[in-house]
Scaffold this active site. Sequence first.
Site, short mmCIF file in Angstrom:
data_model
loop_
_atom_site.label_atom_id
_atom_site.label_comp_id
_atom_site.label_asym_id
_atom_site.label_seq_id
_atom_site.Cartn_x
_atom_site.Cartn_y
_atom_site.Cartn_z
N GLY A 164 0.80 -1.22 0.00
CA GLY A 164 0.00 0.00 0.00
C GLY A 164 0.83 1.27 0.00
O GLY A 164 0.37 2.33 0.42
N TYR A 202 15.40 5.11 -8.03
CA TYR A 202 14.06 5.70 -8.19
C TYR A 202 13.85 6.05 -9.66
O TYR A 202 14.64 6.78 -10.25
CB TYR A 202 13.97 6.95 -7.31
CG TYR A 202 12.67 7.70 -7.43
CD1 TYR A 202 11.51 7.22 -6.84
CD2 TYR A 202 12.62 8.93 -8.11
CE1 TYR A 202 10.32 7.92 -6.94
CE2 TYR A 202 11.43 9.63 -8.20
CZ TYR A 202 10.28 9.12 -7.61
OH TYR A 202 9.12 9.82 -7.70
N HIS A 208 3.13 1.83 -14.99
CA HIS A 208 2.91 0.59 -14.27
C HIS A 208 2.28 -0.40 -15.26
O HIS A 208 1.17 -0.19 -15.73
CB HIS A 208 1.96 0.83 -13.08
CG HIS A 208 1.54 -0.42 -12.37
ND1 HIS A 208 1.87 -0.68 -11.05
CD2 HIS A 208 0.83 -1.50 -12.79
CE1 HIS A 208 1.37 -1.87 -10.70
NE2 HIS A 208 0.73 -2.39 -11.75
N LYS A 237 -4.68 2.32 -7.71
CA LYS A 237 -5.08 2.40 -9.10
C LYS A 237 -6.47 3.03 -9.23
O LYS A 237 -7.35 2.76 -8.42
CB LYS A 237 -5.09 1.01 -9.72
CG LYS A 237 -3.69 0.38 -9.71
CD LYS A 237 -3.72 -1.11 -9.90
CE LYS A 237 -2.31 -1.68 -9.72
NZ LYS A 237 -2.32 -3.15 -9.58
N GLU A 275 4.00 -7.43 -11.49
CA GLU A 275 3.94 -5.99 -11.74
C GLU A 275 5.34 -5.46 -12.09
O GLU A 275 6.32 -5.82 -11.44
CB GLU A 275 3.42 -5.25 -10.50
CG GLU A 275 2.01 -5.67 -10.11
CD GLU A 275 1.40 -4.78 -9.03
OE1 GLU A 275 0.17 -4.70 -9.01
OE2 GLU A 275 2.13 -4.18 -8.22
N ARG A 291 -2.76 -13.55 -6.35
CA ARG A 291 -4.23 -13.62 -6.23
C ARG A 291 -4.85 -13.01 -7.48
O ARG A 291 -4.15 -12.51 -8.35
CB ARG A 291 -4.68 -12.80 -5.02
CG ARG A 291 -4.12 -11.39 -5.06
CD ARG A 291 -4.78 -10.44 -4.11
NE ARG A 291 -4.06 -9.19 -3.99
CZ ARG A 291 -4.14 -8.17 -4.82
NH1 ARG A 291 -4.91 -8.24 -5.89
NH2 ARG A 291 -3.45 -7.07 -4.63
N VAL A 294 -8.23 -6.74 -8.79
CA VAL A 294 -9.46 -5.95 -8.99
C VAL A 294 -9.70 -5.72 -10.48
O VAL A 294 -10.83 -5.81 -10.97
CB VAL A 294 -9.33 -4.59 -8.26
CG1 VAL A 294 -10.48 -3.66 -8.61
CG2 VAL A 294 -9.26 -4.79 -6.75
P1 ADP Z 1 3.43 -1.54 -2.43
O1 ADP Z 1 3.48 -3.02 -2.19
O2 ADP Z 1 3.59 -0.74 -1.18
O3 ADP Z 1 2.25 -1.14 -3.26
P2 ADP Z 1 5.23 -1.47 -4.75
O4 ADP Z 1 6.62 -1.98 -4.74
O5 ADP Z 1 4.20 -2.28 -5.49
O6 ADP Z 1 4.76 -1.21 -3.23
O7 ADP Z 1 5.21 -0.02 -5.31
C1 ADP Z 1 4.03 0.75 -5.31
C2 ADP Z 1 4.16 1.91 -6.27
O8 ADP Z 1 5.29 2.74 -5.88
C3 ADP Z 1 4.43 1.51 -7.71
O9 ADP Z 1 3.25 1.21 -8.44
C4 ADP Z 1 5.09 2.78 -8.19
O10 ADP Z 1 4.06 3.75 -8.40
C5 ADP Z 1 5.95 3.23 -7.02
N1 ADP Z 1 7.33 2.67 -7.06
C6 ADP Z 1 7.77 1.50 -6.53
N2 ADP Z 1 9.08 1.30 -6.78
C7 ADP Z 1 9.52 2.37 -7.46
C8 ADP Z 1 10.81 2.79 -8.01
N3 ADP Z 1 11.90 2.05 -7.88
N4 ADP Z 1 10.85 3.97 -8.67
C9 ADP Z 1 9.75 4.75 -8.78
N5 ADP Z 1 8.53 4.44 -8.30
C10 ADP Z 1 8.40 3.27 -7.64
#
Ligand code: ADP
Length: 445
Positions: A164, A202, A208, A237, A275, A291, A294
């Site tokens: 999250g 970053y 995504h 999303k 993802e 899983r 949505v």
């Molecule tokens: P969570 O499990 O908390 O949702 P995620 O790893 O899936 O964490 O990352 C959630 C969102 O954070 C991604 O969809 C993206 O928008 C942003 N994000 C994650 N990693 C990066 C990264 N290395 N650089 C830029 N944005 C990132």
Amino acid sequence: MFEKVLIANRGEIALRIHRACREMGIRTVVVHSTADSDAMAVRLADEAVCIGPPAARDSYLNIPALLSAATITGCDAIHPGIGFLAENARFAEMVEEHGFAFIGPTAQHIRVMGDKIAAKDAVKAAGLPVVPGSDGAVDTVDEAQALAREMGYPVLVKATAGGGGKGMKVAMADAEFPEAYTMARNEARAAFGNDSVYIEKYLDHPRHIEIQLLADTHGNVVHFGERDCSIQRRHQKVIEEAPSPALNAEERAYIGGLAAETARKLGYRGVGTMEFLYQDGKFYFIEMNTRLQVEHPITEEISGIDLVREQIRVATGAPLGYTQADIEFQGHAIECRINAEDPETFTPSPGRIDGYHAPGGLGVRVDSAIYDGYRIPPHYDSLVAKLIVRGTTRNECLMRLRRALEEYVIDGVKTTLPLHARLIAEPDFINGDYDIRWLERLMAK
Ligand code: ADP
């Protein structure tokens, strides 16, 4: 085939699973809290069992109550739905220990993918590209900062147990690093009781892109192409589309094939989604959801395959009835997540619906469990409907979506319908020209 399935969830997803079971001739047991006695899935199910008071920890997260309900109603399988216990490895294990089939992956796969470092290591070893970063957790600020300098700024500090978007902090430059590191650790400790963090490069303008996978228990894995879920607010999303306006057929086959191959090497079973962030023509794995998602309906719309039916079929041990070459995509689909929230402040707006008209017509699908007179309880998340529209082309899909949004009436509570109407009229959206930070930039204007 299963004879009776317990649906351990609520809202539109409980109804979605009930519908798939019904078409397969499977009887359903829907569990519910006292706040959900009037739910549509409860009304339509063959049997309903009240499992506790409104608070999720006392009902939808109450494992002994769920297992008792499955036992007394004589179910042979449990579908966890989305959220609640869907990614709880211990629950999956207990379901099987009690002699029920778990309609999902093995507890071991849930466990590995639930730990971000373990997940990254596993898929990297299987050949997937990941975001460059530290080799596992970094326990001291000095060690982490040295690595960040080596990688080059900006960098992201992320919680190992993350979810999250919590426990995630960006450092744009060296001077910001110590604070970002400390804040990420503190947030992770507060949210997950685990302050282990790692660092990642970053990416500043990624999309995504996620790949839908389906695996049977005989080593067959297929992918259903991608969904573009870049329209996000606070990592949630808002609108999803398939196919992505940013990928060509070659990129789709490349990343889909690689994801399916990885799932095969890991011995995965059931539906799952990998993802990725996609920037400047490159893919970087971020996480796998073990899983149903949505946004699965947009994939169903362009592939013609019922993913919930497939999920149930493979859980019985049945082999996939087709290969990758049999899967074809047609047209374009977009989903709008409609929340009972103020469209400007995003404050939840529970309450009674005192007027309801869902759009219809060719290519329009509404996955929702609300109805005229329904009272949206304040205890759960605010998603009340998914409007899914299909068109032969993206342009046709957009025109149809605009028309469907105009037609949709939900009175009595505030919803994000006006936000969707605004977003799909934005020139960048019409051109498919957006990244994961587009919506936040737009809202800040
Ligand atoms: P969570 O499990 O908390 O949702 P995620 O790893 O899936 O964490 O990352 C959630 C969102 O954070 C991604 O969809 C993206 O928008 C942003 N994000 C994650 N990693 C990066 C990264 N290395 N650089 C830029 N944005 C990132």
